[in-house]
Motif scaffolding. Structure first.
Motif, mmCIF file in Angstrom:
data_model
loop_
_atom_site.group_PDB
_atom_site.id
_atom_site.type_symbol
_atom_site.label_atom_id
_atom_site.label_comp_id
_atom_site.label_asym_id
_atom_site.label_seq_id
_atom_site.Cartn_x
_atom_site.Cartn_y
_atom_site.Cartn_z
ATOM 1 N N ASP A 48 -1.264 4.571 9.883
ATOM 2 C CA ASP A 48 -0.586 5.850 10.101
ATOM 3 C C ASP A 48 0.628 5.989 9.175
ATOM 4 O O ASP A 48 1.504 6.815 9.414
ATOM 5 C CB ASP A 48 -0.157 5.990 11.568
ATOM 6 C CG ASP A 48 0.969 5.050 11.934
ATOM 7 O OD1 ASP A 48 1.169 4.055 11.200
ATOM 8 O OD2 ASP A 48 1.667 5.311 12.926
ATOM 9 N N VAL A 49 0.676 5.177 8.134
ATOM 10 C CA VAL A 49 1.789 5.249 7.179
ATOM 11 C C VAL A 49 1.672 6.531 6.359
ATOM 12 O O VAL A 49 0.627 6.803 5.769
ATOM 13 C CB VAL A 49 1.785 4.014 6.246
ATOM 14 C CG1 VAL A 49 2.796 4.185 5.118
ATOM 15 C CG2 VAL A 49 2.067 2.752 7.037
ATOM 16 N N GLY A 50 2.738 7.283 6.354
ATOM 17 C CA GLY A 50 2.726 8.520 5.581
ATOM 18 C C GLY A 50 3.327 8.270 4.210
ATOM 19 O O GLY A 50 4.342 7.597 4.085
ATOM 20 N N GLY A 51 2.678 8.790 3.177
ATOM 21 C CA GLY A 51 3.222 8.615 1.832
ATOM 22 C C GLY A 51 3.517 9.972 1.219
ATOM 23 O O GLY A 51 3.481 10.997 1.906
ATOM 24 N N GLY A 91 -0.769 0.379 5.271
ATOM 25 C CA GLY A 91 -0.196 1.301 4.283
ATOM 26 C C GLY A 91 -0.105 0.737 2.881
ATOM 27 O O GLY A 91 0.568 1.317 2.019
ATOM 28 N N GLY A 92 -0.815 -0.364 2.610
ATOM 29 C CA GLY A 92 -0.713 -1.005 1.291
ATOM 30 C C GLY A 92 -1.092 -0.091 0.145
ATOM 31 O O GLY A 92 -0.474 -0.128 -0.925
ATOM 32 N N ALA A 93 -2.102 0.758 0.346
ATOM 33 C CA ALA A 93 -2.564 1.621 -0.744
ATOM 34 C C ALA A 93 -1.921 3.010 -0.683
ATOM 35 O O ALA A 93 -2.305 3.912 -1.428
ATOM 36 C CB ALA A 93 -4.088 1.747 -0.682
ATOM 37 N N VAL A 430 3.695 -1.561 4.532
ATOM 38 C CA VAL A 430 4.887 -0.818 4.952
ATOM 39 C C VAL A 430 5.135 -1.076 6.432
ATOM 40 O O VAL A 430 6.270 -1.247 6.875
ATOM 41 C CB VAL A 430 4.656 0.711 4.751
ATOM 42 C CG1 VAL A 430 5.857 1.512 5.233
ATOM 43 C CG2 VAL A 430 4.366 1.019 3.287
ATOM 44 N N SER A 431 4.021 -1.149 7.183
ATOM 45 C CA SER A 431 4.105 -1.138 8.638
ATOM 46 C C SER A 431 4.955 -2.261 9.210
ATOM 47 O O SER A 431 5.673 -2.066 10.180
ATOM 48 C CB SER A 431 2.708 -1.251 9.238
ATOM 49 O OG SER A 431 1.861 -0.304 8.691
ATOM 50 N N LYS A 432 4.841 -3.459 8.627
ATOM 51 C CA LYS A 432 5.515 -4.597 9.257
ATOM 52 C C LYS A 432 6.707 -5.105 8.460
ATOM 53 O O LYS A 432 7.276 -6.148 8.799
ATOM 54 C CB LYS A 432 4.515 -5.733 9.447
ATOM 55 C CG LYS A 432 3.432 -5.378 10.424
ATOM 56 C CD LYS A 432 2.659 -6.601 10.852
ATOM 57 C CE LYS A 432 1.259 -6.184 11.175
ATOM 58 N NZ LYS A 432 0.406 -7.204 11.672
#
Ligand SMILES: Cc1cc2nc3c(=O)[nH]c(=O)nc-3n(C[C@H](O)[C@H](O)[C@H](O)COP(=O)(O)OP(=O)(O)OC[C@H]3O[C@@H](n4cnc5c(N)ncnc54)[C@H](O)[C@@H]3O)c2cc1C
Length: 476
Positions: A48-51, A91-93, A430-432
């Motif tokens: 759910d990482v927003g970029g 969220g790595g990509a 990003v998440s952690k």
């Protein structure tokens, strides 16, 4: 699990425009997407990482394209985010700073399967399941088997050091990589490692690059270790009244000297989701172990395993798969868990913490307490053999999100207190990033930042990943 967006440098308009013009000039317009519509799908992954939507997407079809993209990015000082299958969970990509997404999924050739030397040479866009099929047709075996294997790629597996059910016996991606070809920021190309089974020359840069989450280099080729395909595989289900009994049986199986290749555990709420998806599971069962053994002695190992399980308090039944079709159906049920549990609520977040096998029961008790104190619904399944559990948080209303973040923070604390680690396979991304300090000392984080600077002094390759970006050590 995004507490705060990472603080990253956003490239200026002039730099981005220069990069686009240069990419199109050198690669041709067909390999460079720039419209908002075309770039949109490259703004997210399975987290759910927003970029920010990328300003450009390079569709690389050769190592030379990757080199060009990294040369242009460095010259124009525009960030680059490597991407393969886009199934990542942290969220790595996700291009958190915008800039260029460097898509490597079309670099998808299996260049060689060498039966005599037991190696495969592959490009990063090869789908993991397709590699399995190709080597198994040759009587060979590549063990890493993330449950996303139908859609994730070897490049993403390398970057995340992916694992899967078979990791209990066979290890994770890093254990299967002999050598790499990678492109570094600015376009420098390095070949690391070896094509031989043994080899200890220099630092183990291969091991460093595997699991570097796309922050040190972009893979353009990997030399992977293979083994002969195990002749026999046998699978069974053990059903228990409750998850505690199942978790304690995991330890009993290992203590009995049995090494299954997979030892998966599902709790009661997960079983309910499986039933809701149409798979018949004995209604008395409140937990399940899915076990698989392989090798010449598979049948007798499964028999012994069945004896150990059925003697444990709380065991209801042990059911052995009778043929390949039944085995495939069992695994299909396991692989659909992510989708089945997603249907239980509007939102779901899946963590991938690891605790020592002997602390699984404690972790489950801590999770019950966390659920009670925060009011957040949760369920747990995963690779219990190696202590790697997917704790899933479920919620419907956005107003519940702060409680979910609190629950996740408490889970991270509990994991580290029990001697575990924040991520068994999904990476930090990003998440952690804001929890990294719970597990690693300031000195170790600083050392890793120094390594990052040696590879990428301008912090342009996948910025905002792994390390907290505000420099602070936050408590959660
Ligand atoms: C349903 C489901 C089940 C899953 N089950 C598992 C599981 O069992 N085990 C497991 O480990 N994971 C699992 N995952 C997570 C995910 O599939 C893995 O992390 C996988 O390795 C990501 O591969 P990808 O090709 O999709 O990579 P992407 O999501 O595209 O990228 C992941 C990372 O790799 C980097 N990257 C991509 N390509 C390159 C390259 N060529 N060079 C350098 N860096 C690169 C990216 O920058 C990013 O940091 C699951 C995900 C889903 C959706």
């Amino acid at each position: 699990m995004l507490l705060e967006a990472p603080i990253v440098r956003i490239p200026g308009r002039a730099a981005v425009d220069r990069a686009k013009i240069e990419l199109e000039r050198r690669l041709g317009p067909s390999k460079v997407l720039t419209s908002a519509d075309a770039c949109g799908p490259y703004a997210s992954d399975d987290s759910d990482v927003g970029g920010r939507p990328p300003d450009a997407v390079v569709l690389a079809t050769s190592a030379a394209d990757v080199t060009v993209a990294l040369e242009v990015a460095e010259a124009c000082e525009v960030p680059v985010t490597p991407r393969a299958g886009g199934t990542g969970r942290t969220g790595g990509a996700v291009p958190v700073a915008g800039g260029i997404v460097l898509a490597t999924h079309a670099l998808a050739r299996i260049k060689d399967i060498d039966r005599a030397n037991l190696i495969a040479v592959v490009e990063p866009g090869v789908i993991t399941g397709a590699l399995h099929d190709a080597v198994e047709r040759e009587g060979l075996f590549y063990a890493p088997d993330p449950n996303s294997l139908e859609s994730c790629c070897i490049g993403g597996n390398l970057a995340e050091n992916a694992g899967g059910p078979r990791a209990f016996k066979y290890g994770v991606t890093r254990d299967w990589v002999l050598g790499l070809e990678a492109c570094l920021m600015g376009g420098r190309k390095v070949r690391t490692g070896k094509r031989t089974v043994k080899g200890v020359t220099g630092y183990d840069v291969t091991a460093l690059l595997v699991g570097s989450e796309g922050t040190l280099g972009v893979f353009t080729e990997a030399t992977l270790r293979l083994v002969p395909r195990p002749p026999t595989v046998a699978t069974a289900l053990a059903l228990f009244t409750d998850v505690r009994a199942a978790a304690e049986t995991v330890g009993a199986i290992v203590t009995a000297g049995i090494v299954p290749r997979c030892l998966e555990m599902l709790d009661a709420a997960t079983l309910d989701a499986v039933r809701a998806a149409g798979v018949a599971v004995d209604l008395r069962a409140g937990a399940m172990l899915l076990v698989e053994v392989d090798g010449d002695a598979a049948e007798s190992a499964l028999e012994r395993l069945g004896e150990v399980a059925s003697q444990r308090a709380g065991c209801i039944d042990v059911v052995v798969a009778q043929d390949a079709g039944q085995r495939d159906r069992l695994w299909a049920a396991r692989r659909m868990l992510s989708k089945a549990t997603r249907k239980l609520a509007r939102h779901k977040l899946s963590e991938d913490i690891v605790v020592p096998r002997t602390r699984i029961v404690d972790l489950l008790a801590r999770m019950d307490a966390i659920g009670e104190s925060t009011g957040v619904r949760h369920l747990t399944y995963g690779h219990a053999g190696d202590g790697n559990l997917h704790v899933n948080f479920l919620w419907n209303d956005d107003s519940e999100r702060p409680a979910v973040d609190r629950a996740i923070g408490l889970l991270m604390h509990a994991t580290v207190e029990l001697g575990g680690t924040l991520s068994g396979e999904h990476g930090i991304g990003v998440s952690k990033a804001s929890y990294l300090h719970l597990e690693q000392s300031a000195e170790l984080i600083a050392l890793q930042r120094d390594i990052k600077r040696a590879f990428d002094p301008k912090d342009l390759l996948n910025p905002g990943k792994i390390f907290p970006t505000d420099g602070a050590h936050r408590a959660c």
